[in-house]
Design an enzyme around this catalytic site. Structure first.
Site, PDB file in Angstrom:
ATOM      1  CE  LYS A  22       9.405   5.636   3.908  1.00 15.15           C
ATOM      2  NZ  LYS A  22       9.559   4.961   2.606  1.00 15.15           N
ATOM      3  CG  ASN A  23       7.322   7.567   0.769  1.00 12.74           C
ATOM      4  OD1 ASN A  23       8.360   7.061   1.190  1.00 12.74           O
ATOM      5  ND2 ASN A  23       6.148   6.999   0.896  1.00 12.74           N
ATOM      6  NE  ARG A  91       9.548  -0.013  -5.242  1.00 10.39           N
ATOM      7  CZ  ARG A  91       9.330  -0.901  -6.208  1.00 10.39           C
ATOM      8  NH1 ARG A  91       9.919  -2.076  -6.178  1.00 10.39           N
ATOM      9  NH2 ARG A  91       8.537  -0.615  -7.226  1.00 10.39           N
ATOM     10  CB  CYS A 115       7.688  -2.471   3.271  1.00  5.54           C
ATOM     11  SG  CYS A 115       8.064  -1.275   4.550  1.00  5.54           S
ATOM     12  NE  ARG A 120       7.150  -2.131  -2.702  1.00  8.00           N
ATOM     13  CZ  ARG A 120       7.427  -1.230  -1.752  1.00  8.00           C
ATOM     14  NH1 ARG A 120       8.032  -1.621  -0.663  1.00  8.00           N
ATOM     15  NH2 ARG A 120       7.144   0.044  -1.916  1.00  8.00           N
ATOM     16  N   PRO A 121       7.546  -5.173  -8.555  1.00 13.89           N
ATOM     17  CG  PRO A 121       5.972  -5.459 -10.233  1.00 13.89           C
ATOM     18  CD  PRO A 121       6.139  -5.556  -8.743  1.00 13.89           C
ATOM     19  CG  ASP A 123       6.327  -3.875 -14.842  1.00 16.92           C
ATOM     20  OD1 ASP A 123       6.216  -3.815 -13.601  1.00 16.92           O
ATOM     21  OD2 ASP A 123       5.377  -3.617 -15.616  1.00 16.92           O
ATOM     22  CG  ASP A 309       2.365   4.369   2.358  1.00 15.59           C
ATOM     23  OD1 ASP A 309       3.066   5.268   1.891  1.00 15.59           O
ATOM     24  OD2 ASP A 309       2.361   3.210   1.920  1.00 15.59           O
ATOM     25  NE  ARG A 401      12.915   0.893   4.997  1.00 16.78           N
ATOM     26  CZ  ARG A 401      11.764   0.615   4.357  1.00 16.78           C
ATOM     27  NH1 ARG A 401      10.941  -0.282   4.836  1.00 16.78           N
ATOM     28  NH2 ARG A 401      11.465   1.236   3.250  1.00 16.78           N
TER      29      ARG A 401
HETATM   30  C1  EPZ Z   1       5.953   4.333  -3.090  1.00 22.12           C
HETATM   31  O1  EPZ Z   1       6.311   2.991  -3.354  1.00 22.12           O
HETATM   32  C2  EPZ Z   1       6.234   4.531  -1.616  1.00 22.12           C
HETATM   33  N1  EPZ Z   1       7.650   4.269  -1.355  1.00 22.12           N
HETATM   34  C3  EPZ Z   1       5.369   3.574  -0.806  1.00 22.12           C
HETATM   35  O2  EPZ Z   1       5.601   3.883   0.563  1.00 22.12           O
HETATM   36  C4  EPZ Z   1       3.905   3.808  -1.114  1.00 22.12           C
HETATM   37  O3  EPZ Z   1       3.136   2.848  -0.433  1.00 22.12           O
HETATM   38  C5  EPZ Z   1       3.685   3.662  -2.632  1.00 22.12           C
HETATM   39  O4  EPZ Z   1       4.553   4.564  -3.335  1.00 22.12           O
HETATM   40  C6  EPZ Z   1       2.254   3.970  -3.041  1.00 22.12           C
HETATM   41  O5  EPZ Z   1       1.918   5.252  -2.638  1.00 22.12           O
HETATM   42  C7  EPZ Z   1       8.555   5.238  -1.639  1.00 22.12           C
HETATM   43  O6  EPZ Z   1       8.239   6.291  -2.148  1.00 22.12           O
HETATM   44  C8  EPZ Z   1       9.976   4.916  -1.280  1.00 22.12           C
HETATM   45  P1  EPZ Z   1       4.225   2.213  -6.596  1.00 22.12           P
HETATM   46  P2  EPZ Z   1       6.414   2.505  -4.886  1.00 22.12           P
HETATM   47  O7  EPZ Z   1       5.279   2.102  -7.639  1.00 22.12           O
HETATM   48  O8  EPZ Z   1       6.909   3.592  -5.743  1.00 22.12           O
HETATM   49  C9  EPZ Z   1       3.088  -1.764  -8.770  1.00 22.12           C
HETATM   50  C10 EPZ Z   1       6.108   3.395   2.795  1.00 22.12           C
HETATM   51  O9  EPZ Z   1       5.546   2.751   3.643  1.00 22.12           O
HETATM   52  N2  EPZ Z   1       4.214  -1.505  -9.672  1.00 22.12           N
HETATM   53  O10 EPZ Z   1       3.252   3.313  -6.657  1.00 22.12           O
HETATM   54  O11 EPZ Z   1       7.139   1.207  -4.909  1.00 22.12           O
HETATM   55  C11 EPZ Z   1       3.535  -2.144  -7.363  1.00 22.12           C
HETATM   56  O12 EPZ Z   1       3.832  -3.510  -7.287  1.00 22.12           O
HETATM   57  C12 EPZ Z   1       6.217   2.874   1.379  1.00 22.12           C
HETATM   58  O13 EPZ Z   1       6.593   4.526   2.969  1.00 22.12           O
HETATM   59  C13 EPZ Z   1       4.403  -2.320 -10.788  1.00 22.12           C
HETATM   60  O14 EPZ Z   1       3.667  -3.265 -11.008  1.00 22.12           O
HETATM   61  O15 EPZ Z   1       4.896   2.233  -5.178  1.00 22.12           O
HETATM   62  C14 EPZ Z   1       2.336  -1.766  -6.543  1.00 22.12           C
HETATM   63  O16 EPZ Z   1       1.389  -2.825  -6.592  1.00 22.12           O
HETATM   64  C15 EPZ Z   1       5.579   1.523   1.272  1.00 22.12           C
HETATM   65  N3  EPZ Z   1       5.447  -2.059 -11.631  1.00 22.12           N
HETATM   66  C16 EPZ Z   1       1.749  -0.568  -7.274  1.00 22.12           C
HETATM   67  O17 EPZ Z   1       2.349  -0.577  -8.572  1.00 22.12           O
HETATM   68  C17 EPZ Z   1       6.316  -1.002 -11.403  1.00 22.12           C
HETATM   69  O18 EPZ Z   1       7.238  -0.795 -12.227  1.00 22.12           O
HETATM   70  C18 EPZ Z   1       2.074   0.757  -6.614  1.00 22.12           C
HETATM   71  O19 EPZ Z   1       3.468   0.814  -6.530  1.00 22.12           O
HETATM   72  C19 EPZ Z   1       6.106  -0.197 -10.266  1.00 22.12           C
HETATM   73  C20 EPZ Z   1       5.052  -0.450  -9.425  1.00 22.12           C
END
Ligand code: EPZ
Length: 437
Positions: A22-23, A91, A115, A120-121, A123, A309, A401
């Site tokens: 999926k990811n 997301r 989720c 989930r910013p 920024d 995950d 999902r």
């Molecule tokens: C991806 O989410 C995956 N989703 C998530 O899978 C997975 O848990 C995550 O990566 C970590 O591996 C998809 O690919 C659709 P991140 P993502 O940006 O991209 C913070 C599932 O169950 N952050 O790596 O949203 C954020 O809040 C899902 O399949 C910022 O602060 O994850 C988090 O604490 C759940 N600012 C951390 O980084 C930003 O601009 C990691 O988030 C972006 C992220």
């Protein structure tokens, strides 16, 4: 609301092949907008997030066509307005920021859904795109980006290795004018998968999968397209391995890369499972008469650390294991909403934000529980495999999902697990059919 019925106590046996990840699929569908020639994604599972992505592509003017397991993605002129109901569904809508900015010159994205794992910013996505020349305006509910001419390359350091932000900036850099260096990039396998797709379409990318990625931009859309087989889903593979750890038995998980879930397989070995890894898959086994060993103290992190995950999956395995355990999720503040369901099944658990404490040695019993999110819902289904009696997991759509049909997948391995139509669903269908007459 769908209902999954699970009858525990059955040992698992057989072989299974994870679907495309999926990811990986979600960013690849968005990245196809950057291509000037047709693309095909092979073996794409029927997930609700994929359906939402196809609807989003159609809403902006693209024309994806599903042909069995494949998705055909012809090039198309697109607009930058993403309907709120589609942006809020997942997301994965965040992956459309860069492609729509590149192709349409502007993008208006209502804040993404997904989720409820905590804040989930986006920024880092916005900081990187701003550094490439995007003009950004934000409101309570949406973000709007515009560009004057092409985006330009930048030497940008991510403040943390965000998977999504790395993918956004990789896509933008591939079509920017000049060179981009992304430092502190995420290294998850899905990054390299998207980079391989972009390179297939003509992008010049080096270092994907490492913390420093260098991109020479095309100063516009990519010239090519092509056929791409996305990575197998490493979280689905971990789900099946956790199922046999809980239920006992022996399964082969084929056509996947054990190295992509190495920390989870190491955890299962430590808990007492027999894991045999090969180049193209692994077997996982556990004698149901021998207890699992707990006493784990796990902490998730960005790749190559223990994947966030898989934390709920590990928690499910530890519920019945001998000894107390603890899991800390460094990425998400609310990863363990599934603890309530574990407790309803008789487990001794305490969740507090990023932390979950597990008493272990539980004798799980059937219960009616509710899936709080995708991986927490899957973990509750797994726990029910080890519970006495027939339990239920109520699901408002989270599990679909990320899994095409998790009950059917587990049933192929010998579990007794199935979606059941709730009376209300069946009644509603009958009522609406009668109205149609
Ligand atoms: C991806 O989410 C995956 N989703 C998530 O899978 C997975 O848990 C995550 O990566 C970590 O591996 C998809 O690919 C659709 P991140 P993502 O940006 O991209 C913070 C599932 O169950 N952050 O790596 O949203 C954020 O809040 C899902 O399949 C910022 O602060 O994850 C988090 O604490 C759940 N600012 C951390 O980084 C930003 O601009 C990691 O988030 C972006 C992220």
């Amino acid at each position: 609301m769908e209902r999954i019925k699970i009858t525990g106590g059955r040992v698992l046996e057989g072989r299974i092949r994870p679907a495309a990840a999926k990811n990986s699929v979600l960013p690849l569908l968005a990245a196809s907008l950057l291509c000037s020639r047709p693309c095909v994604l092979r073996g794409v599972p029927r997930l609700s997030d994929v359906d939402a992505s196809l609807a989003l592509l159609r809403a902006v003017g693209a024309g994806p066509v599903r042909r069995g397991p494949d998705i055909l993605l012809p090039p198309a002129a697109v607009c930058g307005h993403v309907p709120p109901e589609l942006a809020g569904a997942m997301r994965g809508s965040v992956f459309y920021l860069a492609p729509l900015l590149v192709r349409a010159g502007t993008v208006e994205l209502p804040l993404p859904g997904g989720c409820r794992l905590g804040p989930r910013p986006i920024d880092i996505h916005l900081a990187g795109l701003g550094a490439m020349g995007a003009e950004i305006s934000e409101s309570e509910s949406a973000v709007t980006l515009r560009r004057q001419g092409s985006l330009h390359g930048v030497d940008f350091t991510l403040r943390l290795p965000s998977v999504g932000a790395t993918l956004t900036l990789l896509m933008a850099a591939a079509c920017a004018r000049g060179e981009t260096v992304l430092r502190g990039a995420a290294c998850e396998p899905e990054i390299a998968d998207t980079a391989a797709f972009l390179r297939m379409a003509g992008a010049q990318i080096e270092g994907a999968g490492t913390p420093v990625i260098r991109v020479r931009g095309a100063a516009g859309p990519l010239p090519g397209g092509g056929v791409h087989l996305p990575l197998p889903d490493r979280i689905a593979a971990a789900t099946y391995a956790a199922a046999v750890a809980l239920a006992g038995g022996r399964i082969a998980v084929e056509h996947c890369r054990p190295g992509h879930l190495a920390p989870f397989l190491r955890f299962l070995r430590t808990a007492g499972c027999e894991i045999t890894a090969g180049p193209d898959g692994f077997t996982a086994a556990r004698d149901p008469d021998i207890p699992l060993w707990g006493g784990a103290d796990l902490c998730t992190g960005a790749w190559p650390e223990f994947a966030t995950d898989t934390a709920p999956l590990a928690a499910a395995v530890l519920l019945c294991a001998r000894g107390e355990s603890h899991i800390h999720d460094a990425l998400f503040q609310n990863r363990f909403a599934c603890a309530e369901g574990f407790a309803a099944m008789g487990a001794l658990v305490r969740a507090d934000g990023r932390d979950l404490w597990i008493g272990g040695d539980a004798q799980l019993h059937a219960a009616c529980v509710t899936a709080p999110d995708l991986r927490g819902g899957a973990a509750l289904v797994l726990a029910a495999l080890a519970a006495g009696g027939t339990g239920t997991v109520m699901d408002s759509g989270h599990i679909r999902r990320g899994y095409q049909d998790l009950p059917a997948e587990l049933t192929t391995l010998g579990a007794r697990c199935t979606y059941v139509k709730t009376m209300s669903d069946a009644t509603m269908k009958t009522a609406s059919a009668m109205q149609m007459r």
